[in-house]
Design an enzyme around this catalytic site. Structure first.
Site, PDB file in Angstrom:
ATOM      1  N   ASP A  78     -36.086 -51.265  14.995  1.00 27.43           N
ATOM      2  CA  ASP A  78     -34.721 -50.577  14.710  1.00 27.43           C
ATOM      3  C   ASP A  78     -34.418 -51.326  13.122  1.00 27.43           C
ATOM      4  OD1 ASP A  78     -32.626 -48.351  13.793  1.00 27.43           O
ATOM      5  OD2 ASP A  78     -31.831 -48.665  16.160  1.00 27.43           O
TER       6      ASP A  78
HETATM    7  C1  BGC Z   1     -30.644 -45.855  13.669  1.00 25.69           C
HETATM    8  C2  BGC Z   1     -32.297 -45.219  13.848  1.00 25.69           C
HETATM    9  C3  BGC Z   1     -32.424 -44.691  12.281  1.00 25.69           C
HETATM   10  C4  BGC Z   1     -32.456 -45.931  11.254  1.00 25.69           C
HETATM   11  C5  BGC Z   1     -33.446 -45.769   9.614  1.00 25.69           C
HETATM   12  C6  BGC Z   1     -30.570 -47.233  12.131  1.00 25.69           C
HETATM   13  O1  BGC Z   1     -29.638 -47.717  11.990  1.00 25.69           O
HETATM   14  O2  BGC Z   1     -30.107 -46.780  14.487  1.00 25.69           O
HETATM   15  O3  BGC Z   1     -32.012 -44.187  14.718  1.00 25.69           O
HETATM   16  O4  BGC Z   1     -33.660 -44.130  12.789  1.00 25.69           O
HETATM   17  O5  BGC Z   1     -31.020 -46.267  11.343  1.00 25.69           O
HETATM   18  O6  BGC Z   1     -32.401 -44.886   9.259  1.00 25.69           O
END
Ligand code: BGC
Length: 807
Positions: free
Chosen positions: A229
């Site tokens: 993530d």
């Molecule tokens: C989120 C993800 C997301 C990623 C990119 C993160 O903060 O938890 O779900 O895909 O950011 O935006």
């Protein structure tokens, strides 16, 4: 290895370079070898590709894309094929925007109704969530791009999501928190998976060998990639060892150097890197056609209509006293509520889509055929009291046959990075309802929100239609159900408890400062309410129709269950029939019912259809912590067919041969679990379940702050600068909220307050590196001058070395 020859041509540096992002959204390329970048974009219910400033770490607006209903909404359709359809349309738009990897779907379990991202997740049941997700993945990947299932795993709250340690017993982990991922891998065949921010039983998920190696790669045979993530990488080399292919976003190559160093020093064998590179290359090469295709346009109108159809299948009719719905021809309605003017249709955070078209109730009214006598706002969207608005709404309501009252949660309340504070809808909306009830008792409430809410006001409405978050065409879909053009067929994919206090994780959410204990174990959602005999407002699987269905003639054999479904009403409709299974043995504690299959079927009025739900590998299994395997108890099982989890229409029994595994538990030591009353389990009993003591759930305030401690912990830092910074952040949050900038206040919470120190380097795209973070930590720990000079020196070093590289 599939790309052995190519990998042999690569230098160590080139191989390592592929293991982290080029910028905020792209992976790196190697031109000389024909390896191109991949573009990764959010998200689960529409494409969020940022037009400019790809490096911008924020949540700036994306290129317009269809905003489909969110996962919480689509799950109410209980229609895997519909999931696949959405996936296909998402995939088509992803291609049009040259996206290789679509960051979704999210399959985390709804452990607690307050989790801020529940609107992005499917269900409290892993089987339903897994099946829906598999549909999405098949649809997305049918275009030759990749889905990316997230967030793997046990990320069931937003509070301290980047640092919290989730303590969960192995059986609950397997049966509840991993099953949806397992289905996404085995049936959906996802090519990519996103590791979550949190720790799992002491180790960050991205580095957790048990999770990533034993289970994901070993048991499930997963051959795809694991992507962190955003900013969720802790120790890059440990992550690599666990099989992480791609750290996102960019660290300006800093973490690639860590990999190179680890290989040169012998800490990591080069083959480990090669395997990861091989899997990453596969993702790049199998999705690159999409990326290189000439620009295509998608049919905006058509996709909008698909979004409307999806919402129509997912909206849930929860109450229909005196058959107030569908609205009778010619009835005069008063339209009241801010959400009728400005539809509430999606949540906040990384999933935020910039819609191509946006339907609002008031704009779609004419075509619905419903006769409106006017509109009143009735309440202030963000909770402020306003007597005037209530008075005006009552004036209008007096002259109406029926009041359509549009209520719900505002968009800032359901947001990534932040959990909700309560399960209530704002008080000013309830005051409005109370006042309307005094002047007109024919009220139909239309609810818009992406998660369960309390409804102490339910007796004041005759009709209740839950639109959830219906995407850009949701408002029109709701009108089509109100008017009777569409017969509602959605059923809840989560339980609505009467009060928040009734929820099984009430005492253990969001946990302590450092950890959260899942003491309720396997008893989440209906598994708990049903087994512990706790009354609920609306059970899992519940939803009404404008017609009625009768169930008959159950037949069970070892392959599955067959029964008859008759539409006994006067209009055509779709019914969702659910298969629940109960083990009659009391040796191993199990919920009273578990969902093991479902069908959604269209039946004309007066027609009877024969339905079969086959058994599968999950129908009778449970996870045995002694054998460390899935086992089957040799016993009688009740096979139940229900219109909801609380409305079982047919029952039969069958004896199933077991696998003969030993009983893994000592009953005496686990009384709450055997009784199913697991909402307030003692620490001692939980320790009996997990087999070891639980870690201390408070921060160790005596220790200096380190990489994995968060900015929030600056409150007790030795250094005054850090304490001051902490208070300034808290003040900024409070101030922004006070002046009505709740969205910006939320971003402070999500991106700063809960950020671990390492995140300062991981999320700034190379503006700050880890040695500089060392300097910041020195300052935080009370060595101001030493820290400052370290910080400046490291900054200079960084700039110098970048200049040298450029030369
Ligand atoms: C989120 C993800 C997301 C990623 C990119 C993160 O903060 O938890 O779900 O895909 O950011 O935006």
């Amino acid at each position: 290895m599939k790309y052995k020859e190519l990998i042999e041509k690569m230098t160590l540096e080139e191989k390592a370079s592929l293991m982290s992002g080029k910028d905020f959204w792209q992976s790196k390329d190697i031109e000389r070898l024909g390896i191109s970048s991949m573009f990764l974009a959010d998200g689960p219910h529409g494409i969020r590709k940022q037009a400019a400033a790809a490096n911008h770490p924020g949540l700036n607006v994306g290129i317009p894309a269809t905003c489909f209903p969110t996962a919480a909404t689509v799950a109410n359709s209980w229609n895997e094929e519909l999931g696949e359809k959405i996936g296909e349309y998402l995939g088509e738009e992803a291609i049009a925007q040259k996206v290789n990897v679509l960051l979704g779907p999210g399959v985390n379990m709804k452990r607690n109704p307050l989790c801020g991202r529940n609107f992005e997740y499917f269900s409290e049941d892993p089987y339903l969530a897994g099946k829906m997700a598999a549909g999405y993945i098949r649809g997305i990947q049918s275009h030759g791009i990749s889905a990316c299932v997230k967030h793997f795993c046990a990320n069931n709250q937003e509070e301290r999501r980047m640092s919290i340690d989730t303590i969960v017993d192995e059986r609950a982990l397997r049966e509840i928190y991993l099953t949806a991922f397992e289905i996404a891998v085995r049936e959906g065949k996802t090519k990519a998976m996103m590791s979550s921010y949190n720790r799992l039983n002491g180790t960050y998920t991205n580095e957790n060998m048990h999770l990533m190696q034993d289970i994901l790669r070993g048991e499930w045979g997963y051959k795809g990639c694991v992507i962190t993530d955003w900013g969720g990488s802790n120790d890059r080399v440990t992550g690599l060892l666990a099989g992480n292919e791609l750290e996102m976003p960019s660290t300006a190559g800093e973490s690639d150097q860590e990999i190179i160093k680890a290989i040169k020093s012998g800490r990591v064998k080069e083959e480990v890197l090669d395997e990861c590179v091989d899997r990453l290359l596969d993702l790049i090469f199998t999705t690159e056609k999409a990326y290189h295709r000439p620009h295509t346009e998608f049919d905006v109108e058509k996709h909008h209509r698909v979004a409307q159809k999806v919402a129509e299948e997912a909206i849930v009719l929860l109450k229909n006293e005196d058959n107030i719905l569908p609205l009778k021809f010619g009835k005069k309605v008063a339209v009241i509520g801010d959400f009728a003017k400005d539809a509430r249709y999606q949540g906040a955070g990384s999933s935020l889509v910039n819609p191509t078209i946006l339907d609002h109730t008031l704009n779609c009214f004419e075509e619905s055929g419903i006769v409106s006598i006017g509109y009143e706002q009735g309440f202030e969207r963000y909770g402020k009291k306003n007597e005037k608005r209530i008075e005006k709404a009552c004036e209008l309501a007096k002259n109406a046959d029926v009041v359509l009252l549009y209520i719900g949660l505002d968009e800032v309340t359901e947001a990534e990075g932040l959990d909700r504070q309560s399960m209530r809808i704002p008080e000013n909306q309830i005051e409005l309802l109370n006042a309307l009830y005094e002047v007109n008792q024919n009220i139909v409430a239309i609810l818009s929100c992406g998660s369960a809410v309390e409804m102490p006001w339910i007796d004041k409405v005759k009709g209740l239609l839950h639109g959830y978050l219906g995407g850009q065409a949701g408002a029109r879909s709701i009108l089509r159900i109100l008017s009777g053009d569409v017969n509602p067929s959605g059923k809840l994919a989560e339980t609505y408890p009467i009060r928040y206090e009734d929820t099984p994780s009430f005492h253990n959410f969001p946990g302590g400062e450092a950890s959260v204990e899942y003491r309720e174990s396997i008893y989440i959602g209906y598994r708990y309410y049903d087994t512990a005999n706790v009354d609920v407002l609306f059970p899992f699987g519940y939803g009404l129709s404008y017609t009625t269905f009768e169930y008959s003639d159950i037949e069970v054999n070892k392959y599955g269950v067959t029964f008859k479904l008759t539409n006994s009403g006067s209009v055509a409709g779709m019914e969702i029939a659910q298969l629940y299974v109960h083990s009659k043995s009391t040796d191993i504690f199990r919920p009273k019912k578990e969902l093991k299959g479902f069908v959604k079927i269209f039946i004309n009025a007066g027609e009877t259809k024969t339905v079969t739900i086959p058994f599968d590998d999950k129908t009778f299994r449970y996870f045995n912590v002694k054998t460390n395997k899935w086992e089957i108890e040799g016993t009688e099982y009740e096979i139940m067919i229900g219109a909801s989890s609380a409305d079982i229409r047919l029952i039969d029994t069958i004896f199933i041969e077991g696998t003969g595994a030993p009983v893994p538990y000592d009953k005496e030591l686990l009384p709450s679990y055997y009784l199913g009353k697991a909402s307030n389990v003692s620490a001692e009993e939980f320790e009996n379940l997990i087999g070891h003591t639980v870690p201390i759930s408070q921060w160790d305030r005596t220790k200096p702050l380190g990489y994995n401690d968060t900015i929030e912990q600056c409150q007790y830092a030795k250094g005054w600068v850090a304490r001051l910074a902490f208070h300034l952040i808290v003040f900024a949050y409070w101030f922004l909220k006070k002046i009505g900038k709740r969205s910006s206040a939320n971003i402070i919470m999500m991106s700063i307050y809960h950020l671990p120190f390492r995140g300062i380097a991981k999320m700034t795209g190379g503006a700050v590196n880890m040695p500089m973070v060392d300097g910041i930590l020195m300052i935080a720990n009370g060595h101001f001058f030493k820290g400052l000079s370290h910080l400046l020196r490291e900054r200079n070093n960084m700039i110098k070395s970048r200049k040298q590289k450029k030369l």
